[in-house]
Each structure stands twice: as structure tokens, then as C-alpha cells.
Design a protein around this motif. Structure first.
Motif, PDB file in Angstrom:
ATOM      1  N   HIS B 119      56.137  35.784  25.536  1.00 20.90           N
ATOM      2  CA  HIS B 119      55.612  37.060  26.031  1.00 20.90           C
ATOM      3  C   HIS B 119      54.093  36.969  26.145  1.00 20.90           C
ATOM      4  N   SER B 120      53.462  36.385  25.116  1.00 21.81           N
ATOM      5  CA  SER B 120      52.008  36.205  25.137  1.00 21.81           C
ATOM      6  C   SER B 120      51.605  35.331  26.316  1.00 21.81           C
ATOM      7  N   LEU B 121      52.335  34.223  26.487  1.00 21.13           N
ATOM      8  CA  LEU B 121      52.028  33.303  27.592  1.00 21.13           C
ATOM      9  C   LEU B 121      52.073  34.038  28.929  1.00 21.13           C
ATOM     10  N   GLY B 122      53.142  34.812  29.117  1.00 20.43           N
ATOM     11  CA  GLY B 122      53.307  35.554  30.364  1.00 20.43           C
ATOM     12  C   GLY B 122      52.167  36.540  30.573  1.00 20.43           C
ATOM     13  N   GLN B 123      51.815  37.236  29.498  1.00 18.80           N
ATOM     14  CA  GLN B 123      50.740  38.226  29.596  1.00 18.80           C
ATOM     15  C   GLN B 123      49.425  37.577  30.007  1.00 18.80           C
ATOM     16  N   ILE B 124      49.119  36.455  29.355  1.00 19.26           N
ATOM     17  CA  ILE B 124      47.851  35.784  29.664  1.00 19.26           C
ATOM     18  C   ILE B 124      47.873  35.296  31.110  1.00 19.26           C
ATOM     19  N   LEU B 125      49.042  34.835  31.546  1.00 16.82           N
ATOM     20  CA  LEU B 125      49.167  34.392  32.938  1.00 16.82           C
ATOM     21  C   LEU B 125      48.814  35.535  33.890  1.00 16.82           C
ATOM     22  N   VAL B 126      49.359  36.710  33.611  1.00 18.27           N
ATOM     23  CA  VAL B 126      49.052  37.873  34.455  1.00 18.27           C
ATOM     24  C   VAL B 126      47.565  38.200  34.380  1.00 18.27           C
ATOM     25  N   ALA B 127      47.014  38.122  33.166  1.00 18.61           N
ATOM     26  CA  ALA B 127      45.588  38.433  33.003  1.00 18.61           C
ATOM     27  C   ALA B 127      44.731  37.474  33.817  1.00 18.61           C
ATOM     28  N   VAL B 128      45.131  36.202  33.831  1.00 19.88           N
ATOM     29  CA  VAL B 128      44.387  35.220  34.627  1.00 19.88           C
ATOM     30  C   VAL B 128      44.463  35.605  36.105  1.00 19.88           C
ATOM     31  N   LEU B 129      45.661  36.003  36.532  1.00 20.99           N
ATOM     32  CA  LEU B 129      45.822  36.372  37.940  1.00 20.99           C
ATOM     33  C   LEU B 129      45.032  37.630  38.276  1.00 20.99           C
ATOM     34  N   VAL B 130      45.057  38.599  37.357  1.00 19.65           N
ATOM     35  CA  VAL B 130      44.384  39.868  37.629  1.00 19.65           C
ATOM     36  C   VAL B 130      42.867  39.680  37.683  1.00 19.65           C
ATOM     37  N   THR B 131      42.333  38.962  36.701  1.00 19.21           N
ATOM     38  CA  THR B 131      40.872  38.810  36.673  1.00 19.21           C
ATOM     39  C   THR B 131      40.416  37.621  37.507  1.00 19.21           C
ATOM     40  N   ARG B 132      41.363  36.794  37.906  1.00 17.90           N
ATOM     41  CA  ARG B 132      41.064  35.543  38.607  1.00 17.90           C
ATOM     42  C   ARG B 132      40.006  34.741  37.868  1.00 17.90           C
ATOM     43  N   THR B 133      40.086  34.779  36.558  1.00 16.47           N
ATOM     44  CA  THR B 133      39.168  34.004  35.740  1.00 16.47           C
ATOM     45  C   THR B 133      39.990  33.307  34.680  1.00 16.47           C
ATOM     46  N   LEU B 134      39.678  32.045  34.419  1.00 14.79           N
ATOM     47  CA  LEU B 134      40.408  31.336  33.380  1.00 14.79           C
ATOM     48  C   LEU B 134      39.964  31.786  31.999  1.00 14.79           C
ATOM     49  N   TYR B 135      38.845  32.502  31.970  1.00 13.12           N
ATOM     50  CA  TYR B 135      38.253  32.853  30.690  1.00 13.12           C
ATOM     51  C   TYR B 135      39.243  33.487  29.722  1.00 13.12           C
TER      52      TYR B 135
ATOM     53  N   LEU C 129      40.432  44.652  31.788  1.00 14.38           N
ATOM     54  CA  LEU C 129      41.537  44.411  32.715  1.00 14.38           C
ATOM     55  C   LEU C 129      41.744  45.529  33.726  1.00 14.38           C
ATOM     56  N   PRO C 130      41.729  46.794  33.283  1.00 11.25           N
ATOM     57  CA  PRO C 130      42.003  47.859  34.262  1.00 11.25           C
ATOM     58  C   PRO C 130      41.034  47.812  35.450  1.00 11.25           C
ATOM     59  N   ASN C 131      39.800  47.377  35.209  1.00 11.23           N
ATOM     60  CA  ASN C 131      38.829  47.332  36.298  1.00 11.23           C
ATOM     61  C   ASN C 131      38.589  45.914  36.811  1.00 11.23           C
ATOM     62  N   ARG C 132      39.324  44.980  36.246  1.00 14.98           N
ATOM     63  CA  ARG C 132      39.248  43.577  36.649  1.00 14.98           C
ATOM     64  C   ARG C 132      37.837  43.012  36.567  1.00 14.98           C
ATOM     65  N   VAL C 133      37.143  43.419  35.510  1.00 16.62           N
ATOM     66  CA  VAL C 133      35.779  42.951  35.329  1.00 16.62           C
ATOM     67  C   VAL C 133      35.734  41.993  34.137  1.00 16.62           C
ATOM     68  N   VAL C 134      35.045  40.883  34.308  1.00 15.55           N
ATOM     69  CA  VAL C 134      34.837  39.960  33.200  1.00 15.55           C
ATOM     70  C   VAL C 134      33.334  39.764  33.020  1.00 15.55           C
ATOM     71  N   VAL C 135      32.859  40.034  31.806  1.00 15.69           N
ATOM     72  CA  VAL C 135      31.459  39.782  31.484  1.00 15.69           C
ATOM     73  C   VAL C 135      31.466  38.601  30.534  1.00 15.69           C
TER      74      VAL C 135
END
Lengths: 331, 174, 156
Positions: B119-135, C129-135
Motif C-alpha cells: 500500500h505504501s509503495l502504491g501511494q508513493i508511486l502515485v505521489a511521484v506521478l502527482v508531483t512529477r518529482t522523485l523526491y 500534494l493537494p497543490n502539487r508543489v514540492v519545495v
């Protein structure tokens, strides 16, 4: 993309305002790119605000993707029903046509259909079919735009006018004119990498991005007033089978330009001209570029594959090459 | 399978879905957003319902409950980002749980651990896609460890539920 | 308690639900171990990365939708500044000084980015995340390449 605004206020320094000149910077997403307007001076804030509203107004008139813009109307015109254009758009259009004839059609504002076929307004990923390219090429000819008296104009059927290669330069000039009217000492406009700067007291240093590495620069140019505009195939492109296709189109073949140069930077006081010429010089190749720039009296930096920078003689003293690049003057 | 069997299964699924939704809402009450130290970390009470479905109804049904829960939460005033997190996380967790539930020497605890980690892996994957940042990947180890602890708690809470259902004669075994 | 030994009177074909085991088993330990090891490897990796970029110049980088909006050397901010960024849900305020960067205000619901606190080292970051901002604080080129800080703008 609709006009999505990402406003990014560089908040005026809250504490240190007493001794420093106020500075203001605003970031907007418009013209399909990130735009930064910044100014220093007592009326920096007013200048930036005024410029941002003119920017929106100008985009609404010049973008062919905005329904009801003057260019959109022009694209829907025909011999029987010409459109009436405003003074400045008409002037811009005639200047554009003038440059098209001077560059022998290498620069051509009727590339709209070709750009659409390649899908440059979205994210393209494949080469279009030849017959679609041919079809687009048949509508591509600046003589298919007809300017009439009384600011009227029409285009032949199927021709789509796209001022993408001029609009940023033109808008930068217009905003600069407007902002100078305020009490400011320095203005820097960044329209998606096209830099237009002016300063009262000192030269503005503009770095030129390296085509090979995003964070590196090939040279630093000092300008008192004017635009520094770079074109190359490294900002927008896609790859198929390891071959890179850039977004600057060759109006003769209908395919992306394959230049022997990595990038071309034009330094000029006339941003409209600079915008047109940076793409044109890139498209026509090293020899012709050197010739054409001398002929038109425009100063430029041609960035070659081997690390040489061919720089116009007139720029001597104002261009500083960065590590790994050597300057050769011409002209 | 007769028609009444089908109806029975659907009824059970619907019950589990209702349970999952109630638990989701209960969790939102108990642990408001942002109270836990790691972004994206949740106790995952609704997972009790998913686990019960997996153990007492079937695998496909468990997937259906997980997916439907995400969809229904979206309808009940969730946002699209939250939806994609719970959907992708839920599907990833289901994959792990349904595989592990068949494995030898793995108890409900192991199943829950695996589900939580995925579940964590999936969430982080989505987060990467949403922010388009690997951070955001930097959160993954913390999220995985913490969610495993939560997974243990969930497994512990699930056991009495399954037993109680058996006790009350819900014919879980066809 | 009905355990898995109830299996004897049910034919294998009819079983469509997983076997039930409620007692902590050896496989569970293995799974837990795998997760812990994987997390440890990732943490060590992050640690090494941070160590390797420690000496480099710190840059503050603000990105939205993956697009870098802003990237500046932290040492430029001897006088602290507050940046206001208009995001889909409203206005976000980011405090930047040469010492630290933090998200001061955010219109988002969870305020995770604000709770993240001060970002001081390369690798630190706050995500909304909601605003898709990374600082985030990223490593710069260091001393070798003097340049980007010296120019007023970069033509691309």
C-alpha cells in the motif's frame, strides 16, 4: 491549455525596504510557457502589474488557440469575408510578411497547419504520415496571407497563421515600452527563455543556456538594452528510434530542421526581429546564417557542435565565453 | 453455484463494503488528517473489512470491496488525489495480500504486513506521478515501516471479527 | 475457534477462500524482515546521498507539477524573503533565508508541508500534494562553475 495562471510574487523584501530599491517580480503561465516579469525602482510594483494585464490582453489577441482572437478570426477569414485587424496587429503582420520575404520563406507565419500535423501544441511522439505533411505544406506559403487596405486581411482556404515565432518577441517589446514609462531603473522580462532587459545604470548580464546541459551556459552576454533570444532543438523535441525531432520546422520539407548548429542566439534591440531571426538563422544553417545576419545587421552567437561559438564582430567585448567554449568572431 | 448462492455472496460483499466505509469514516474521526507524523500514514481501519472479505468471502470480492470503497469515498466528498491514493494503494495491497494468503507459513499478520508495505509503495508511486518529482520517494522507508506496524494492529483486530462471524453462524464456508 | 484443520471435511475444489492462520508464523517474520531490510537499504542510500552532497552549494528549488518555478542559491538570501505562490487552492507562502527554508502558510487541508518545518540540508523537502508543489533544498554546482548566480537572466 486554457489560461492557467500561476502567479508567483517575489514578495517585496519585508524588512529591508528602507535602504534598498524596491524590486518586484511576478511569474505567470501564459503563451504556453512560464513568464517572469521583474522590475526594480520606486514604481516597480505598478510597472509589473500593468505589464501583466497587458500581457493577458495581448495573448487574447495574438494566440491562434484562443477563440475570437484577431489571429483566430484571420484564420477563419476568406476572400469573400476579410477581417478587420487592429493597428498594431496589422503592423505586426506586415512586418512578419516582410521578414518572410526577406528570408525567402524560411521564416513563414503560415506554419500553423504544419505545426498541428506534427502536434506541437500537444506532446508529439510520432512522425506524421507523408500525405498529411504534404497537405499541410500546400497551405504553407506567406503569399497566402493577403493584406488589404483599411486594415483588412484574409487568408486562402486552409492556411493557418501561427505567430508563435514572433509573438513572444513582439509582446516583450510592447511590455518593455509600457514598463519604461514608470519610475523604474531596471526591467527584466523572461518570456519562456526569451530575455528582454533594460537598465539605467549598469549592463544586464544574460547567460545563454548550453544546448548540451541544462544548468550550464555557453556564454554571458552584457546588454544595456535589448533582447537575447535563443533557438535550438533542445527545449522541445521528441525522439523516434534514437533520432531527435525538434520543434523548429523546415518550411521547405515539412520536417523538423536538421541544423549543423546546436543553437543560435540573437542579440538585438528589436525583439520581434530577434524572435523571427533566432529560429530562421537556426533553420538556414551556419553559412547562410552568417551571411543573413550580416546582411540584416543583426548580431548573433552561433553555437557549433565542436564547441566553437561564432560571434558577430560587433559583439566584441560584450560576450564572455564559458568554460569549454571558444569564441571566433566573424564579419 | 445456484442463484441464491450468488445473492448470498453479493449480500456479504455489500455488508463488507458498508463495514469498510463505516471504518473509513470512523478513522477520519479518530485520526484527523495530518495528526500522524508521516505524510500518507494511516491506521487503515478499513483494511479490517478487506481482510475479512479476503478470508471469509473470496479474493475477487476483496478486490471489489477495496475498489468500491475508494469509489464510494470519492462520491462522499473525497478529492481526486485522495481517490487515486486509496485506489492504487488498495489495489497494490490486494495483490500482495491475495498472494500471501495462499503462501505457506504465513499468517494473517504476514498478509497484513505485506499489504501494508505494498500500500505504501502504491501511494508513493502515485505521489511521484502527482508531483512529477522523485523526491517524495524519501518518505517510502518511513512510511513502509510505520504502515507495517499499523498492519500488525489491523491483523490483530481482524482476528476476533472473523471468529465472531463464524460464531454467529454466518456460513462463511460454502 | 475454527482453525485450518477444519479442512478435512471440505473438498479442495470448493475452497475459494484462503487458508486461515491466525498465529504468528515463520513466514510473517520473513516478510517483516524483508520490509525492514528494504527500508534500511533505502535509508542508508539516502544517508550516503546526503553525505555526498553535503559540501555542495545549497539551492532552494520550488516546483509545481514537476516544473521548476524557482531555483536560487540560498546564500543569496542574507535578507530573508517571503515568497507568495498562487496555487490551485489559494496562496502559499514560503519563507526563504540563507539559513533555512520553510512553508509558512498553505491553503491545503492537511498542512503537511507546513508541519515539515525548517528545511536546512540538501535533500530536505516539503511536499504539498493537494497543490502539487514540492519545495526542496538541492545541491548546486559548487565553486567550480561560477555563473548562474552572476547573471540577471538566462536565455534558453
Amino acid at each position: 491549455m486554457s489560461i492557467l495562471y500561476v502567479l508567483f510574487f517575489l514578495g517585496n523584501c519585508l524588512t529591508a525596504c528602507q535602504k534598498k530599491i524596491p524590486s518586484q517580480s511576478l511569474q505567470i503561465f501564459a503563451l504556453d510557457t512560464f513568464i517572469t516579469l521583474s522590475a526594480d525602482g520606486n514604481e516597480a510594483e505598478e510597472a509589473v502589474k500593468a505589464a501583466s494585464s497587458s500581457l493577458t490582453a495581448l495573448e487574447k489577441r495574438l494566440s491562434r488557440h484562443i477563440e475570437g482572437s484577431e489571429i483566430d478570426n484571420l484564420n477563419h477569414s476568406s476572400f469573400g469575408s476579410p477581417v478587420t485587424l487592429s493597428d498594431d496587429v496589422y503592423a505586426l503582420l506586415s512586418k512578419t510578411l516582410d521578414m518572410a520575404s526577406k528570408t525567402d520563406g524560411i521564416f513563414d507565419p503560415t506554419v500553423g497547419a504544419l505545426m498541428d500535423v506534427w502536434g506541437w501544441n500537444k506532446d508529439p511522439d510520432r512522425i506524421p504520415q507523408q500525405d498529411r505533411i504534404d497537405e499541410a505544406l500546400s497551405t504553407l506559403d506567406y503569399s497566402r496571407i493577403h493584406l488589404l487596405d483599411d486594415h483588412q486581411a484574409y487568408v486562402d482556404e486552409g492556411t493557418i497563421v501561427d505567430l508563435g515565432g514572433v509573438a513572444k518577441g513582439y509582446i516583450a517589446d510592447a511590455l518593455m515600452q509600457q514598463m519604461k514609462k514608470y519610475d523604474v531603473v531596471r526591467i527584466i522580462l523572461d518570456l519562456g527563455g526569451n530575455i528582454c532587459g533594460w537598465a539605467k545604470d549598469r549592463a544586464i548580464k544574460v547567460g545563454v543556456r548550453s544546448p548540451k546541459e541544462e544548468s550550464a551556459m555557453i556564454a554571458i552576454v552584457s546588454v544595456q538594452e535589448g533582447s537575447v533570444i535563443t533557438s535550438g532543438a533542445y527545449e522541445r523535441y521528441f525522439e523516434v528510434d534514437g533520432k531527435r525531432y525538434g520543434h523548429i520546422m523546415d518550411t521547405r520539407t515539412g520536417y523538423p530542421v536538421e541544423s549543423d548548429m546546436l543553437s543560435v542566439t540573437v542579440i538585438t534591440e528589436d525583439g520581434t526581429l530577434g524572435d523571427i531571426l533566432s529560429t530562421t538563422l537556426f533553420a538556414c544553417g551556419k553559412e547562410e546564417a552568417m551571411e543573413l545576419s550580416e546582411q540584416l545587421g543583426v548580431h548573433c552567437i552561433l553555437c557549433m557542435q565542436d564547441g566553437t561559438l561564432l560571434v558577430s564582430e560587433e559583439l566584441k567585448g560584450s560576450v564572455d565565453a564559458q568554460q569549454g567554449w571558444t569564441i571566433q568572431y566573424f564579419g | 453455484m445456484t442463484r441464491s448462492d450468488v445473492a448470498y455472496r453479493i449480500t456479504k460483499m455489500a455488508m463488507m463494503l458498508a463495514l469498510a466505509l463505516v471504518l473509513s469514516i470512523l478513522e477520519a474521526w479518530l485520526l484527523p488528517k495530518g495528526i500522524l507524523p508521516i505524510p500518507g500514514l494511516k491506521l487503515g481501519l478499513a483494511n479490517i473489512a478487506i481482510l475479512v472479505t479476503l478470508y471469509c468471502v473470496g479474493k475477487k470480492e476483496a478486490l471489489a470491496v477495496a475498489v468500491m470503497r475508494s469509489v464510494m469515498l470519492l462520491f462522499f466528498g473525497g478529492n481526486v488525489i485522495g481517490f487515486s491514493f486509496s485506489l492504487i494503494g488498495g489495489i497494490a495491497a490486494w495483490c500482495a495480500m491475495s498472494l500471501l494468503s495462499e503462501a505457506r507459513h504465513v499468517s494473517i499478520f504476514g498478509v497484513s504486513f505485506g499489504g501494508a508495505a505494498c500500500h505504501s509503495l502504491g501511494q508513493i508511486l502515485v505521489a511521484v506521478l502527482v508531483t512529477r518529482t522523485l523526491y517524495v520517494v524519501i518518505y517510502l522507508p518511513y512510511l513502509m515501516l510505520a504502515s507495517c506496524a499499523a498492519g500488525g494492529v489491523i491483523a490483530f483486530l481482524t482476528i476476533p471479527v472473523v471468529k465472531a462471524l463464524d460464531h454467529f453462524g454466518m456460513e462463511m464456508i460454502q | 475457534m475454527r482453525n485450518k484443520d477444519g479442512q478435512s471435511n471440505i473438498s479442495a475444489k470448493k475452497r475459494h477462500y484462503p487458508e486461515r492462520r491466525f498465529k504468528f508464523a515463520s513466514g510473517d517474520v520473513l516478510i517483516l524482515l524483508a520490509v525492514v531490510i528494504a527500508s534500511a537499504i533505502m535509508l542508508v542510500g539516502v544517508l550516503f546521498y546526503e553525505q555526498s552532497v553535503k559540501s555542495k552549494t545549497r539551492y532552494v528549488q520550488i516546483s509545481m507539477d514537476g516544473q521548476v518555478l524557482f531555483k536560487r542559491d540560498l546564500s543569496e538570501f542574507e535578507e530573508p524573503m517571503e515568497y507568495q505562490l498562487t496555487v490551485p487552492e489559494g496562496m502559499m507562502v514560503i519563507y526563504i533565508s540563507s539559513e533555512e527554508v520553510y512553508v509558512k502558510e498553505s491553503p491545503c487541508e492537511d498542512k503537511i508541508c507546513v508541519k515539515e518545518g525548517a528545511l536546512t540540508h540538501v535533500g530536505d523537502g516539503a511536499v504539498c500534494l493537494p497543490n502539487r508543489v514540492v519545495v526542496q533544498i538541492v545541491a548546486g554546482e559548487g565553486e567550480s562553475q561560477k555563473g548562474p548566480q552572476d547573471v540577471d537572466a538566462v536565455a534558453r
